[in-house]
Design a protein around this motif. Structure first.
Motif, PDB file in Angstrom:
ATOM      1  N   MET A   1      23.323 -29.216  18.946  1.00 37.92           N
ATOM      2  CA  MET A   1      21.802 -29.031  19.042  1.00 37.92           C
ATOM      3  C   MET A   1      21.120 -27.803  19.074  1.00 37.92           C
ATOM      4  SD  MET A   1      22.035 -31.758  22.420  1.00 37.92           S
ATOM      5  CE  MET A   1      20.034 -31.750  22.418  1.00 37.92           C
ATOM      6  N   GLU A   2      19.958 -27.336  19.397  1.00 40.45           N
ATOM      7  CA  GLU A   2      19.523 -26.222  19.696  1.00 40.45           C
ATOM      8  C   GLU A   2      18.861 -26.540  20.466  1.00 40.45           C
ATOM      9  OE1 GLU A   2      18.842 -23.960  17.371  1.00 40.45           O
ATOM     10  OE2 GLU A   2      20.330 -25.563  15.428  1.00 40.45           O
ATOM     11  N   LYS A   3      18.710 -24.772  20.788  1.00 40.96           N
ATOM     12  CA  LYS A   3      18.848 -24.717  22.652  1.00 40.96           C
ATOM     13  C   LYS A   3      17.040 -25.585  22.970  1.00 40.96           C
ATOM     14  CE  LYS A   3      18.597 -21.496  25.893  1.00 40.96           C
ATOM     15  NZ  LYS A   3      19.109 -19.776  27.044  1.00 40.96           N
ATOM     16  N   SER A   4      15.949 -25.096  22.299  1.00 42.05           N
ATOM     17  CA  SER A   4      15.381 -25.858  22.825  1.00 42.05           C
ATOM     18  C   SER A   4      14.462 -26.625  22.716  1.00 42.05           C
ATOM     19  CB  SER A   4      14.424 -25.334  21.509  1.00 42.05           C
ATOM     20  OG  SER A   4      14.516 -26.084  19.738  1.00 42.05           O
ATOM     21  N   GLN A   5      15.251 -27.788  21.804  1.00 40.95           N
ATOM     22  CA  GLN A   5      15.524 -29.262  22.068  1.00 40.95           C
ATOM     23  C   GLN A   5      16.927 -29.979  23.288  1.00 40.95           C
ATOM     24  OE1 GLN A   5      17.941 -31.024  19.109  1.00 40.95           O
ATOM     25  NE2 GLN A   5      17.460 -33.029  19.362  1.00 40.95           N
ATOM     26  N   LEU A   6      17.455 -29.876  23.591  1.00 45.37           N
ATOM     27  CA  LEU A   6      18.097 -29.130  24.568  1.00 45.37           C
ATOM     28  C   LEU A   6      17.766 -29.101  25.638  1.00 45.37           C
ATOM     29  CD1 LEU A   6      20.856 -30.220  26.527  1.00 45.37           C
ATOM     30  CD2 LEU A   6      21.601 -27.661  26.028  1.00 45.37           C
ATOM     31  N   ARG A   7      16.748 -27.768  26.087  1.00 46.64           N
ATOM     32  CA  ARG A   7      16.028 -27.459  27.494  1.00 46.64           C
ATOM     33  C   ARG A   7      14.797 -28.844  27.603  1.00 46.64           C
ATOM     34  NH1 ARG A   7      11.161 -24.141  28.689  1.00 46.64           N
ATOM     35  NH2 ARG A   7      11.570 -22.815  29.842  1.00 46.64           N
ATOM     36  N   GLN A   8      13.968 -28.985  26.977  1.00 49.04           N
ATOM     37  CA  GLN A   8      13.046 -30.205  26.907  1.00 49.04           C
ATOM     38  C   GLN A   8      13.553 -31.276  26.849  1.00 49.04           C
ATOM     39  OE1 GLN A   8       9.513 -29.711  26.735  1.00 49.04           O
ATOM     40  NE2 GLN A   8       9.974 -31.399  27.463  1.00 49.04           N
ATOM     41  N   VAL A   9      15.194 -32.020  27.003  1.00 51.25           N
ATOM     42  CA  VAL A   9      15.930 -33.329  26.749  1.00 51.25           C
ATOM     43  C   VAL A   9      16.122 -32.579  28.357  1.00 51.25           C
ATOM     44  CG1 VAL A   9      17.353 -34.509  27.467  1.00 51.25           C
ATOM     45  CG2 VAL A   9      16.405 -33.547  24.995  1.00 51.25           C
ATOM     46  N   ILE A  10      15.940 -31.470  29.152  1.00 45.16           N
ATOM     47  CA  ILE A  10      16.405 -31.233  30.292  1.00 45.16           C
ATOM     48  C   ILE A  10      15.474 -31.595  31.472  1.00 45.16           C
ATOM     49  CG2 ILE A  10      17.468 -29.508  32.108  1.00 45.16           C
ATOM     50  CD1 ILE A  10      20.045 -31.260  29.569  1.00 45.16           C
ATOM     51  N   ASP A  71      24.169 -39.696  28.821  1.00 44.18           N
ATOM     52  CA  ASP A  71      24.029 -41.039  27.920  1.00 44.18           C
ATOM     53  C   ASP A  71      22.996 -41.078  27.291  1.00 44.18           C
ATOM     54  OD1 ASP A  71      25.000 -43.730  27.739  1.00 44.18           O
ATOM     55  OD2 ASP A  71      24.392 -44.680  28.708  1.00 44.18           O
ATOM     56  N   ASP A  72      21.746 -39.902  26.952  1.00 40.54           N
ATOM     57  CA  ASP A  72      20.482 -40.038  27.054  1.00 40.54           C
ATOM     58  C   ASP A  72      20.720 -39.606  25.277  1.00 40.54           C
ATOM     59  OD1 ASP A  72      18.402 -38.874  25.135  1.00 40.54           O
ATOM     60  OD2 ASP A  72      17.413 -38.635  27.414  1.00 40.54           O
ATOM     61  N   PHE A  78      25.084 -33.246  21.103  1.00 42.29           N
ATOM     62  CA  PHE A  78      25.588 -32.290  22.230  1.00 42.29           C
ATOM     63  C   PHE A  78      27.421 -31.831  21.795  1.00 42.29           C
ATOM     64  CE2 PHE A  78      27.424 -30.764  25.957  1.00 42.29           C
ATOM     65  CZ  PHE A  78      26.471 -29.796  26.626  1.00 42.29           C
ATOM     66  N   GLU A  79      27.071 -30.429  21.580  1.00 45.27           N
ATOM     67  CA  GLU A  79      28.467 -29.917  20.970  1.00 45.27           C
ATOM     68  C   GLU A  79      28.914 -28.664  21.846  1.00 45.27           C
ATOM     69  OE1 GLU A  79      27.648 -28.738  16.321  1.00 45.27           O
ATOM     70  OE2 GLU A  79      25.826 -27.825  18.091  1.00 45.27           O
ATOM     71  N   VAL A  80      29.827 -28.556  22.231  1.00 46.44           N
ATOM     72  CA  VAL A  80      30.383 -27.519  23.115  1.00 46.44           C
ATOM     73  C   VAL A  80      30.415 -26.689  23.409  1.00 46.44           C
ATOM     74  CG1 VAL A  80      33.302 -25.943  23.939  1.00 46.44           C
ATOM     75  CG2 VAL A  80      33.161 -28.937  22.736  1.00 46.44           C
ATOM     76  N   ARG A  81      29.717 -25.818  22.702  1.00 45.47           N
ATOM     77  CA  ARG A  81      28.557 -24.634  22.287  1.00 45.47           C
ATOM     78  C   ARG A  81      27.356 -24.629  23.836  1.00 45.47           C
ATOM     79  NH1 ARG A  81      24.368 -24.275  19.743  1.00 45.47           N
ATOM     80  NH2 ARG A  81      23.938 -25.777  17.629  1.00 45.47           N
ATOM     81  N   ASN A  82      26.951 -25.772  23.197  1.00 44.79           N
ATOM     82  CA  ASN A  82      25.939 -26.353  24.064  1.00 44.79           C
ATOM     83  C   ASN A  82      26.125 -25.929  26.215  1.00 44.79           C
ATOM     84  OD1 ASN A  82      25.024 -28.415  21.836  1.00 44.79           O
ATOM     85  ND2 ASN A  82      23.764 -26.363  21.843  1.00 44.79           N
ATOM     86  N   PHE A  83      27.274 -26.013  26.501  1.00 39.82           N
ATOM     87  CA  PHE A  83      27.618 -26.150  27.769  1.00 39.82           C
ATOM     88  C   PHE A  83      27.317 -24.773  28.528  1.00 39.82           C
ATOM     89  CE2 PHE A  83      31.551 -28.986  26.744  1.00 39.82           C
ATOM     90  CZ  PHE A  83      30.827 -29.920  27.740  1.00 39.82           C
ATOM     91  N   GLN A  84      27.214 -23.747  27.748  1.00 39.75           N
ATOM     92  CA  GLN A  84      26.921 -22.203  27.508  1.00 39.75           C
ATOM     93  C   GLN A  84      25.060 -22.404  28.307  1.00 39.75           C
ATOM     94  OE1 GLN A  84      28.197 -19.716  28.573  1.00 39.75           O
ATOM     95  NE2 GLN A  84      25.765 -18.807  29.234  1.00 39.75           N
ATOM     96  N   ASP A  85      24.994 -23.067  26.967  1.00 43.59           N
ATOM     97  CA  ASP A  85      23.594 -23.417  27.112  1.00 43.59           C
ATOM     98  C   ASP A  85      22.614 -23.824  28.294  1.00 43.59           C
ATOM     99  OD1 ASP A  85      22.919 -22.522  24.596  1.00 43.59           O
ATOM    100  OD2 ASP A  85      22.956 -24.263  23.145  1.00 43.59           O
ATOM    101  N   LEU A  86      23.683 -25.210  28.798  1.00 38.73           N
ATOM    102  CA  LEU A  86      22.929 -25.013  30.344  1.00 38.73           C
ATOM    103  C   LEU A  86      23.191 -25.026  31.312  1.00 38.73           C
ATOM    104  CD1 LEU A  86      24.773 -29.184  30.103  1.00 38.73           C
ATOM    105  CD2 LEU A  86      22.497 -28.342  29.336  1.00 38.73           C
ATOM    106  N   GLN A  87      24.459 -23.270  31.289  1.00 39.19           N
ATOM    107  CA  GLN A  87      24.302 -22.455  32.056  1.00 39.19           C
ATOM    108  C   GLN A  87      23.010 -21.840  32.341  1.00 39.19           C
ATOM    109  OE1 GLN A  87      28.834 -22.511  31.916  1.00 39.19           O
ATOM    110  NE2 GLN A  87      28.005 -21.507  34.355  1.00 39.19           N
ATOM    111  N   GLN A 114      31.927 -38.612  29.975  1.00 44.23           N
ATOM    112  CA  GLN A 114      33.094 -39.054  28.874  1.00 44.23           C
ATOM    113  C   GLN A 114      32.149 -39.184  27.340  1.00 44.23           C
ATOM    114  OE1 GLN A 114      31.931 -41.553  30.992  1.00 44.23           O
ATOM    115  NE2 GLN A 114      31.109 -43.041  29.537  1.00 44.23           N
ATOM    116  N   ASN A 115      30.561 -38.998  27.683  1.00 39.05           N
ATOM    117  CA  ASN A 115      30.347 -38.895  26.100  1.00 39.05           C
ATOM    118  C   ASN A 115      30.708 -37.621  26.252  1.00 39.05           C
ATOM    119  OD1 ASN A 115      29.748 -41.471  26.764  1.00 39.05           O
ATOM    120  ND2 ASN A 115      27.577 -41.513  27.646  1.00 39.05           N
ATOM    121  N   VAL A 116      31.182 -36.899  25.825  1.00 43.15           N
ATOM    122  CA  VAL A 116      30.823 -34.858  25.688  1.00 43.15           C
ATOM    123  C   VAL A 116      31.977 -34.853  25.328  1.00 43.15           C
ATOM    124  CG1 VAL A 116      28.497 -34.588  25.905  1.00 43.15           C
ATOM    125  CG2 VAL A 116      30.595 -34.319  28.328  1.00 43.15           C
ATOM    126  N   PRO A 117      32.519 -33.195  24.594  1.00 41.14           N
ATOM    127  CA  PRO A 117      34.413 -33.203  24.311  1.00 41.14           C
ATOM    128  C   PRO A 117      34.166 -31.948  24.620  1.00 41.14           C
ATOM    129  CG  PRO A 117      32.505 -32.471  22.319  1.00 41.14           C
ATOM    130  CD  PRO A 117      31.281 -33.193  23.050  1.00 41.14           C
TER     131      PRO A 117
END
Length: 430
Positions: A1-10, A71-72, A78-87, A114-117
């Motif tokens: 998912m795009e980082k901008s979208q992830l940012r709003q969810v967080i 669970d949202d 959410f993809e593996v590359r998004n882990f770095q986005d979270l940090q 458990q919902n994320v790879p």
């Protein structure tokens, strides 16, 4: 998912996590899990209060608290590359707090991990970086397999259940009941008050929101969510109707032995191994539990019939199909869950007679428990329950047995052996 979208969810989720109204403290030694750098995995059925426990833990920590609920539905991409986005987002969102902090400590809180790879590898990376992580999950098999593979020696597991009776009373503003019982200081009015609350707990179970709202029908929705999200989707089940029929039958027959041929006839599932797998799935998501019959021979124990119980009494009201109230069935289930909560190694006893629960302590059976709603007023019930208990006491060389009842309180003599008869509500608070 795009980082901008992830940012709003967080950002949205941080607001939820900071809201700490009406939290009920659980009977858990949290300090044990706060110490050290180990990853803390909180496992338990959906809606048992795992997110609230994360908030309680966060309240005891000083530093930046970063929360993600996987669970949202907005995180379904959410993809593996998004882990770095979270940090990266931790630094972006909390730069000022980190600059002001002397330690720069960041605590990570993750719901339904458990919902994320590849979650276990990411948590392992955070651990190596010295980050403290608290994560929840609703699938015991998935969590345990990943933990044993990637996180051995680097984690602590906390098993969370729906509210105990003591926690339910705390919700109602009643404390210190155990001390009053131990000192035998309960007045008649206090006993009546506690018993009235016990009746509510007995009927409604321990799901926090069910108890807070007074709406037991919520548990029916929980059941559907568990089946649909945690079983049907995760395990890619095609026989939807058959699986639901199996779940309903088992819920409607808690405390009773079952055989795979019987379940095959009821559900129409032809493969006995498929039925066994389905029951494993129910247990993996904490919905149902098997209780094996005790035998000193492990081989015989594995082939003997098992009983089934459910994690919460509310399901016996909202989901199970019963022709009668069957208070005995529900009382037995309540006792089973409490013994499970206390991490007892449980079995049932069956030779000529039957005893509901025997508790293994090391290499021996150390306690035998019978559950009976109405012991004294029904001679046949009294005879059956006492004979089942005394048979178990003789088989395992026990001098004392316990019968848990709805209201009766007594001490009986059985051939020189002591049988304590006690109300379940009092036993739950000791």
């Amino acid at each position: 998912m795009e980082k901008s979208q992830l940012r709003q969810v967080i950002i949205d989720q941080q607001k939820f996590f900071r809201k700490v109204d009406d939290l009920v403290f659980r009977d858990i030694d949290l300090e044990r899990y706060l110490r050290g750098n180990e990853i803390v995995i909180i496992s338990g059925i959906r809606r048992c209060g795992k997110s609230s426990l994360l908030k309680l833990i966060a309240g005891k920590l000083e530093g930046v608290k970063f929360y993600v609920d996987f669970d949202d539905i907005r995180l379904s991409d959410f993809e593996v590359r998004n882990f770095q986005d979270l940090q990266d987002l931790v630094i972006e969102l909390y730069r000022e707090d980190l600059d002001k902090s002397e330690t720069g400590k960041v605590y990570y809180f993750f719901d339904e991990i458990q919902n994320v790879p590849l979650w276990e590898r990411w948590l392992n990376n955070l651990y190596k970086e010295g980050k403290k992580v608290f994560a929840t999950g609703s699938n015991s098999q998935l969590l345990s397999s990943e933990i044993s593979t990637f996180l051995t020696g680097r984690n602590k597991v906390l098993k969370l259940f729906p509210f105990s009776f003591r926690e339910f009373l705390r919700l109602k503003g009643i404390e210190n009941t155990g001390e009053e019982i131990e000192a035998d200081l309960l007045t008649s009015s206090r006993k009546a008050e506690i018993f009235s609350y016990f009746l509510e707990y007995f009927e409604s179970g321990g799901f926090p929101l069910v108890l807070k709202s007074g709406d037991i029908e919520l548990s029916r929705g929980y059941f559907e969510d568990i089946l649909n999200k945690d079983v049907l989707v995760r395990y890619n089940i095609k026989e939807v109707r058959a699986l639901k029929d199996l779940a309903l039958f088992l819920l409607s027959n808690v405390g009773k032995t079952y055989s795979y041929p019987t379940l095959r006839n009821i559900t129409g599932i032809k493969s006995l191994s498929t039925i066994k797998n389905y029951i494993d799935y129910f247990q993996n998501v904490f919905l149902l539990y098997r209780l094996p019959m005790f035998n000193y021979s492990l081989k015989k124990q594995k082939v003997s019939s098992s009983k089934i119980y459910t994690i919460d009494n509310s399901f016996l009201k909202t989901v199970a199909f019963n022709f009668s109230e069957n208070r005995g069935q529900r009382l037995e289930n309540l006792v089973f869950v409490e013994l499970l909560r206390k991490e007892k190694e449980l079995y049932y006893h069956s030779e000529k007679k039957e005893c509901d629960f025997v508790l293994r302590e090391g290499l021996r059976i150390g306690e035998a428990i019978q559950v009976s709603v109405d012991l004294m007023n029904n001679p046949e019930t009294r005879k059956r329950e006492i004979e089942g208990l005394t048979e178990a006491m003789a088989a395992y060389k026990l001098d004392r047995g316990l019968i848990l009842t709805f209201e009766e309180d007594n001490i009986l003599d059985a051939g020189g052996k002591k049988i304590v008869v006690k109300p379940v509500w009092k036993w739950l608070l000791e």
